[in-house]
Design a protein around this motif. Structure first.
Motif, PDB file in Angstrom:
ATOM      1  N   SER A  25      28.074  59.572  51.676  1.00 55.68           N
ATOM      2  CA  SER A  25      27.654  60.981  51.721  1.00 55.68           C
ATOM      3  C   SER A  25      28.829  61.921  51.533  1.00 55.68           C
ATOM      4  N   ALA A  26      29.981  61.576  52.091  1.00 52.33           N
ATOM      5  CA  ALA A  26      31.165  62.429  51.971  1.00 52.33           C
ATOM      6  C   ALA A  26      31.625  62.543  50.530  1.00 52.33           C
ATOM      7  N   GLN A  27      31.405  61.509  49.748  1.00 49.87           N
ATOM      8  CA  GLN A  27      31.835  61.526  48.350  1.00 49.87           C
ATOM      9  C   GLN A  27      31.039  62.531  47.523  1.00 49.87           C
ATOM     10  N   ALA A  28      29.909  62.977  48.038  1.00 49.19           N
ATOM     11  CA  ALA A  28      29.084  63.943  47.307  1.00 49.19           C
ATOM     12  C   ALA A  28      29.602  65.369  47.438  1.00 49.19           C
ATOM     13  N   TYR A  29      30.554  65.606  48.334  1.00 49.86           N
ATOM     14  CA  TYR A  29      31.084  66.946  48.570  1.00 49.86           C
ATOM     15  C   TYR A  29      32.446  67.115  47.903  1.00 49.86           C
ATOM     16  N   PRO A  30      32.682  68.256  47.263  1.00 50.94           N
ATOM     17  CA  PRO A  30      33.985  68.473  46.614  1.00 50.94           C
ATOM     18  C   PRO A  30      35.164  68.271  47.557  1.00 50.94           C
ATOM     19  N   HIS A  31      35.041  68.766  48.802  1.00 53.22           N
ATOM     20  CA  HIS A  31      36.163  68.631  49.729  1.00 53.22           C
ATOM     21  C   HIS A  31      36.377  67.168  50.113  1.00 53.22           C
ATOM     22  N   GLY A  32      35.300  66.408  50.218  1.00 47.42           N
ATOM     23  CA  GLY A  32      35.436  64.988  50.501  1.00 47.42           C
ATOM     24  C   GLY A  32      36.177  64.269  49.386  1.00 47.42           C
ATOM     25  N   ARG A  33      35.831  64.587  48.155  1.00 41.85           N
ATOM     26  CA  ARG A  33      36.525  63.972  47.015  1.00 41.85           C
ATOM     27  C   ARG A  33      37.977  64.425  46.970  1.00 41.85           C
ATOM     28  N   SER A  34      38.215  65.695  47.322  1.00 43.59           N
ATOM     29  CA  SER A  34      39.583  66.214  47.322  1.00 43.59           C
ATOM     30  C   SER A  34      40.454  65.480  48.333  1.00 43.59           C
ATOM     31  N   VAL A  75      36.578  59.892  56.291  1.00 48.76           N
ATOM     32  CA  VAL A  75      36.032  61.131  55.739  1.00 48.76           C
ATOM     33  C   VAL A  75      34.514  61.018  55.820  1.00 48.76           C
ATOM     34  N   VAL A  76      33.912  61.888  56.616  1.00 51.22           N
ATOM     35  CA  VAL A  76      32.483  61.816  56.894  1.00 51.22           C
ATOM     36  C   VAL A  76      31.870  63.203  56.722  1.00 51.22           C
ATOM     37  N   VAL A  77      30.564  63.287  56.901  1.00 44.78           N
ATOM     38  CA  VAL A  77      29.855  64.568  56.836  1.00 44.78           C
ATOM     39  C   VAL A  77      29.573  65.030  58.262  1.00 44.78           C
ATOM     40  N   ALA A  78      29.961  66.251  58.569  1.00 47.09           N
ATOM     41  CA  ALA A  78      29.677  66.801  59.897  1.00 47.09           C
ATOM     42  C   ALA A  78      28.178  66.898  60.087  1.00 47.09           C
ATOM     43  N   PRO A  79      27.668  66.452  61.233  1.00 47.57           N
ATOM     44  CA  PRO A  79      26.230  66.536  61.477  1.00 47.57           C
ATOM     45  C   PRO A  79      25.798  67.984  61.683  1.00 47.57           C
ATOM     46  N   PRO A  80      24.494  68.263  61.605  1.00 41.72           N
ATOM     47  CA  PRO A  80      24.001  69.639  61.777  1.00 41.72           C
ATOM     48  C   PRO A  80      24.453  70.296  63.075  1.00 41.72           C
ATOM     49  N   SER A  81      24.662  69.496  64.130  1.00 42.40           N
ATOM     50  CA  SER A  81      25.086  70.076  65.410  1.00 42.40           C
ATOM     51  C   SER A  81      26.435  70.769  65.297  1.00 42.40           C
ATOM     52  N   ALA A  99      37.544  68.395  62.191  1.00 41.17           N
ATOM     53  CA  ALA A  99      37.741  66.959  62.362  1.00 41.17           C
ATOM     54  C   ALA A  99      37.634  66.632  63.840  1.00 41.17           C
ATOM     55  N   GLU A 100      37.558  65.357  64.150  1.00 42.64           N
ATOM     56  CA  GLU A 100      37.631  64.869  65.520  1.00 42.64           C
ATOM     57  C   GLU A 100      38.558  63.664  65.528  1.00 42.64           C
ATOM     58  N   GLY A 101      39.415  63.598  66.548  1.00 44.02           N
ATOM     59  CA  GLY A 101      40.392  62.527  66.623  1.00 44.02           C
ATOM     60  C   GLY A 101      41.749  63.029  66.160  1.00 44.02           C
ATOM     61  N   CYS A 102      42.804  62.395  66.628  1.00 42.75           N
ATOM     62  CA  CYS A 102      44.151  62.924  66.416  1.00 42.75           C
ATOM     63  C   CYS A 102      45.133  61.785  66.203  1.00 42.75           C
ATOM     64  N   PRO A 103      46.103  61.959  65.303  1.00 40.91           N
ATOM     65  CA  PRO A 103      47.085  60.899  65.054  1.00 40.91           C
ATOM     66  C   PRO A 103      48.166  60.785  66.123  1.00 40.91           C
ATOM     67  N   ALA A 104      48.287  61.774  67.004  1.00 42.88           N
ATOM     68  CA  ALA A 104      49.334  61.736  68.032  1.00 42.88           C
ATOM     69  C   ALA A 104      48.974  60.741  69.131  1.00 42.88           C
ATOM     70  N   ALA A 125      33.783  66.401  55.407  1.00 42.29           N
ATOM     71  CA  ALA A 125      33.788  66.676  53.972  1.00 42.29           C
ATOM     72  C   ALA A 125      33.034  67.946  53.619  1.00 42.29           C
ATOM     73  N   ASN A 126      32.035  68.312  54.431  1.00 41.71           N
ATOM     74  CA  ASN A 126      31.170  69.452  54.086  1.00 41.71           C
ATOM     75  C   ASN A 126      31.752  70.772  54.596  1.00 41.71           C
TER      76      ASN A 126
END
Length: 363
Positions: A25-34, A75-81, A99-104, A125-126
């Motif tokens: 699903s993320a691949q369908a969004y320009p930002h996801g592809r970016s 890279v995922v699609v944020a749910p409606p919530s 986003a959720e989650g952190c590299p630190a 992505a959306n």
């Protein structure tokens, strides 16, 4: 303390996840592809999935599971919530999640116990759908929209309190996109983000129109040892000054304030360093301070002790009392006498050494 208020910048390593997953699903969004293209440009291997299910390893050793998750970007699609914004007092009117989650690797991590499952960094992505939801919140909220003291900030939106948006920016580009979007939004609004990272180069030349405030999350070196995988405190201060010189409003988030042995000297030194680096700022900087004491829940304590079994961060309950939120959750906060001593110290020191900085809140 810093001997030179403007020491030379060093190159801060950027986060390079070992695994980048992009859902169908993320691949369908320009930002996801970016994001996928940015990751590949950094030399990262990108797995473009045929479904939206993340291929996670189950049942492995908890320490290995933690390490694997912390080195994974999905890279995922944020749910409606996520398009229905939540208030985020006392910082801002509304929370906007990129986003959720952190590299630190912070052994007091505020996210521990709050996010479900392995601590993978999931970036949305959306982005166009997320920004498209924001105008309906203009003039709403109770923190700045209806505050006489902070009315000049307009309607405020906190960017991703469930991640460090600058820490993941080299891979995602989401923060730059959001800053530019707010720059184009001709309205009394302010985007806010806080960070423990210093790689601000991509942000300096954006047409932000003064509608984004960067805050550096700071602790003295004695306690910054609890903040693994982040930029040095001195680098964060320098990055903040560079942002101010680029016309951004800036701020300090001194957090979490830790009442361990020697805290007065440690935080006194930090405030002196801040004064040395951030003296004589442009008027547009409008520097602010947010003061947040260390607290934890029983759930976050259990998670953190499993993630960082060697940490000497004190979560024994000494000098603590229980505090219940309006939703019934229990937090361990400092007891009244400790809180009073901390607050008295910070209010006195900031007034004396950082008189141009207004304190937004204490908690």
């Amino acid at each position: 303390m810093l001997h030179d208020p403007r020491p030379a910048l060093r190159s801060t390593p950027i986060w390079r996840p070992k695994r980048v997953l992009v859902t169908a699903s993320a691949q369908a969004y320009p930002h996801g592809r970016s994001i996928a293209e940015r990751a590949e440009a950094l030399g990262l291997v990108v797995e473009r999935l045929r479904s939206d299910r993340l291929p996670l390893v189950r049942g492995e050793d908890p320490r290995k599971a933690y390490a694997r998750a912390k080195s994974t970007l999905a890279v995922v699609v944020a749910p409606p919530s996520k398009l229905r914004l939540q208030p985020i007092a006392p910082s801002a009117d509304w929370r906007v999640d990129l986003a959720e989650g952190c590299p630190a690797h912070c052994s007091y991590c505020y996210l521990a116990g709050s996010l479900k499952g392995p601590p993978i960094t999931r970036v949305y992505a959306n982005l166009d759908e997320i920004t498209g939801a924001l105008p309906s919140y203009l003039g709403q909220g109770v923190v700045t929209s209806r505050s006489a003291e902070r009315a000049d900030e307009g309607t405020t939106f906190e960017a991703s309190c469930y991640t460090d948006p600058l820490g993941i920016e080299p891979v995602t580009g989401s923060l730059s996109a959001l800053i530019s979007w707010f720059g184009r939004w001709d309205a009394p609004v302010q985007l806010r983000f806080t960070t423990k990272f210093a790689s601000v180069d991509p942000l300096l030349d954006l047409d932000h129109r003064g509608r984004t405030r960067m805050r550096a999350s700071l602790n003295p070196d004695a306690f910054a040892r609890f903040e693994g995988g982040t930029s040095r405190v001195a680098e964060r201060l320098q990055a903040l000054r560079r942002m101010a010189e680029a016309g951004y409003p800036i701020g300090l988030t001194i957090a979490p304030i830790i009442a361990a042995d020697g805290w007065e000297d440690a935080y006194g030194g930090l405030i002196a360093d801040i004064a040395a680096v951030l003296g004589e700022l442009p008027t547009s900087a409008d520097p602010t301070v947010e003061l947040i004491t260390h607290r934890y829940t029983p759930g976050s304590k259990a998670v953190l002790e499993s993630w960082y079994p060697g940490s000497d961060l004190d979560m024994t309950g000494a000098q603590r009392r229980e505090k219940r939120t309006r939703f019934g959750a229990v937090k361990q906060v400092y007891d009244a006498s400790t809180m009073a001593a901390l607050r008295r110290f910070f209010e006195t020191e900031i007034a004396a050494r950082l008189p141009a900085m207004r304190v937004l809140y204490w908690t």
